[in-house]
Write a protein that holds these residues in place. Structure first.
Motif, PDB file in Angstrom:
ATOM      1  N   TYR B  32       0.882  -1.161   0.000  1.00 59.67           N
ATOM      2  CA  TYR B  32       0.000   0.000   0.000  1.00 59.67           C
ATOM      3  C   TYR B  32       0.918   1.208   0.000  1.00 59.67           C
ATOM      4  O   TYR B  32       1.610   1.464   0.982  1.00 59.67           O
ATOM      5  N   PHE B  34       2.066   5.343  -0.917  1.00 57.47           N
ATOM      6  CA  PHE B  34       1.548   6.703  -0.847  1.00 57.47           C
ATOM      7  C   PHE B  34       2.635   7.697  -1.263  1.00 57.47           C
ATOM      8  O   PHE B  34       3.826   7.444  -1.092  1.00 57.47           O
ATOM      9  N   LYS B  49      -2.320   7.578  -3.828  1.00 60.59           N
ATOM     10  CA  LYS B  49      -2.007   6.288  -3.217  1.00 60.59           C
ATOM     11  C   LYS B  49      -2.319   5.159  -4.191  1.00 60.59           C
ATOM     12  O   LYS B  49      -3.166   5.302  -5.077  1.00 60.59           O
ATOM     13  N   ILE B  51      -3.439   1.201  -3.991  1.00 61.16           N
ATOM     14  CA  ILE B  51      -3.900   0.098  -3.156  1.00 61.16           C
ATOM     15  C   ILE B  51      -4.001  -1.162  -3.988  1.00 61.16           C
ATOM     16  O   ILE B  51      -3.452  -2.205  -3.638  1.00 61.16           O
ATOM     17  N   ARG B  94       2.587   1.470   3.726  1.00 52.76           N
ATOM     18  CA  ARG B  94       1.843   1.126   4.929  1.00 52.76           C
ATOM     19  C   ARG B  94       2.519  -0.055   5.605  1.00 52.76           C
ATOM     20  O   ARG B  94       2.749  -1.084   4.980  1.00 52.76           O
ATOM     21  N   GLY B  98       0.000  -3.960  13.462  1.00 58.70           N
ATOM     22  CA  GLY B  98      -1.077  -3.257  14.146  1.00 58.70           C
ATOM     23  C   GLY B  98      -2.391  -3.409  13.417  1.00 58.70           C
ATOM     24  O   GLY B  98      -2.448  -3.846  12.272  1.00 58.70           O
ATOM     25  N   SER B  99      -3.447  -2.989  14.081  1.00 59.98           N
ATOM     26  CA  SER B  99      -4.765  -3.197  13.515  1.00 59.98           C
ATOM     27  C   SER B  99      -5.019  -2.333  12.299  1.00 59.98           C
ATOM     28  O   SER B  99      -5.816  -2.670  11.448  1.00 59.98           O
ATOM     29  N   GLN B 100      -4.382  -1.199  12.190  1.00 63.46           N
ATOM     30  CA  GLN B 100      -4.576  -0.354  11.020  1.00 63.46           C
ATOM     31  C   GLN B 100      -3.282  -0.092  10.266  1.00 63.46           C
ATOM     32  O   GLN B 100      -3.301   0.401   9.176  1.00 63.46           O
ATOM     33  N   GLY B 101      -2.184  -0.401  10.868  1.00 65.61           N
ATOM     34  CA  GLY B 101      -0.921  -0.142  10.196  1.00 65.61           C
ATOM     35  C   GLY B 101      -0.488   1.296  10.338  1.00 65.61           C
ATOM     36  O   GLY B 101      -1.278   2.176  10.659  1.00 65.61           O
ATOM     37  N   ASN B 102       0.758   1.529  10.130  1.00 66.81           N
ATOM     38  CA  ASN B 102       1.315   2.868  10.194  1.00 66.81           C
ATOM     39  C   ASN B 102       2.102   3.133   8.929  1.00 66.81           C
ATOM     40  O   ASN B 102       2.417   2.216   8.184  1.00 66.81           O
ATOM     41  N   LEU B 103       2.416   4.381   8.690  1.00 74.08           N
ATOM     42  CA  LEU B 103       3.187   4.744   7.506  1.00 74.08           C
ATOM     43  C   LEU B 103       4.680   4.690   7.801  1.00 74.08           C
ATOM     44  O   LEU B 103       5.133   5.187   8.831  1.00 74.08           O
ATOM     45  N   PHE B 105       8.026   6.121   6.108  1.00 70.21           N
ATOM     46  CA  PHE B 105       8.374   7.134   5.119  1.00 70.21           C
ATOM     47  C   PHE B 105       9.787   6.948   4.595  1.00 70.21           C
ATOM     48  O   PHE B 105      10.688   6.505   5.308  1.00 70.21           O
ATOM     49  N   GLY B 106       9.978   7.335   3.341  1.00 70.83           N
ATOM     50  CA  GLY B 106      11.317   7.522   2.824  1.00 70.83           C
ATOM     51  C   GLY B 106      11.912   8.800   3.390  1.00 70.83           C
ATOM     52  O   GLY B 106      11.245   9.544   4.118  1.00 70.83           O
TER      53      GLY B 106
END
Lengths: 115, 115
Positions: B32, B34, B49, B51, B94, B98-103, B105-106
């Motif tokens: 995923y 972005f 994004k 998906i 992404r 976790g339940s929603q995930g985190n970003l 980053f580069g």
């Protein structure tokens, strides 16, 4: 909608002082997070929350505490500031939706200097 | 572990010329992806994004990105650059934890568009 708001915009602390960075969102987002941005390192996740009463650690949690008593607010606390915590701090939130596909919305940032 | 790489610290383009900002990723499972943009002294703004579906994703301000699974790349493109496109661009993936995930980053790529 104000979106994601952060206060203060700028802050100077002395080593050992404590302070709280405020973050609020008015979009009824369940997911909120704190990142720090350092030159050449991108953004790194400090803590995040998937809903009121639930928090978890990110990549760089040491020296920071968070709590989430309401959906709207997600304050970040520095208990004893250190020069290594000089950075720009961003709060972000995203809608419940399907979780992994949600877009995160960022606040304008807090620029913190620790002397 | 999930990761993204932005191999260029800075990209310089003349106004009116096409621009490309590079991003490669490493993920386990479905990616995923972005792109965010940060203007000076501002928070991050979502651009686009990926998906699932079409490999060419269209986003805000005339930007688009091409997902290439075989090359594990997600390069940001624009056919004709504007001086106002000058900003810091971040690619993110992404994190599946976790339940929603985190970003994740580069490090960011600074785009400079000259008149």
């Amino acid at each position: 909608n104000a979106g994601v708001t952060q206060t203060p915009k700028f802050q100077v602390l002395k080593t050992g002082q404590s302070m709280t960075l405020q973050c609020a969102q008015d979009m009824n987002h369940e997911y909120m997070s704190w990142y720090r941005q350092d030159p050449g390192m991108g953004l790194r996740l400090i803590h995040y929350s998937v809903g009121a009463g639930i928090t978890d650690q990110g990549e760089v949690p040491n020296g920071y505490n968070v709590s989430r008593s309401t959906t709207e607010d997600f304050p970040l606390r520095l208990l004893s500031a250190a020069p290594s915590q000089t950075s720009v701090y961003f709060c972000a939130s995203s809608s419940p939706g399907t979780g992994v596909t949600d877009t995160q919305y960022f606040g304008p940032g807090t620029r913190l200097t620790v002397l | 572990a999930q990761s993204v790489a932005q191999p260029e610290d800075q990209v310089n383009v003349a106004e009116g010329n096409p621009l490309t900002v590079k991003c490669t990723y490493s993920v386990s499972g479905n990616p995923y992806l972005f792109w965010y943009v940060q203007y000076p002294n501002r928070g991050l703004q979502f651009l686009l994004k990926y998906i699932t579906g079409d490999n060419l994703v269209k986003g805000s301000y005339g930007f688009e990105a091409e997902f290439n699974k075989s090359q594990t790349s997600f390069h940001l493109k624009k056919p004709s650059a504007l001086v106002s496109d000058s900003a810091l661009y971040f690619c993110a993936v992404r994190d599946g934890r976790g339940s929603q995930g985190n970003l994740i980053f580069g490090k960011g790529t600074k785009l400079s568009v000259k008149p």
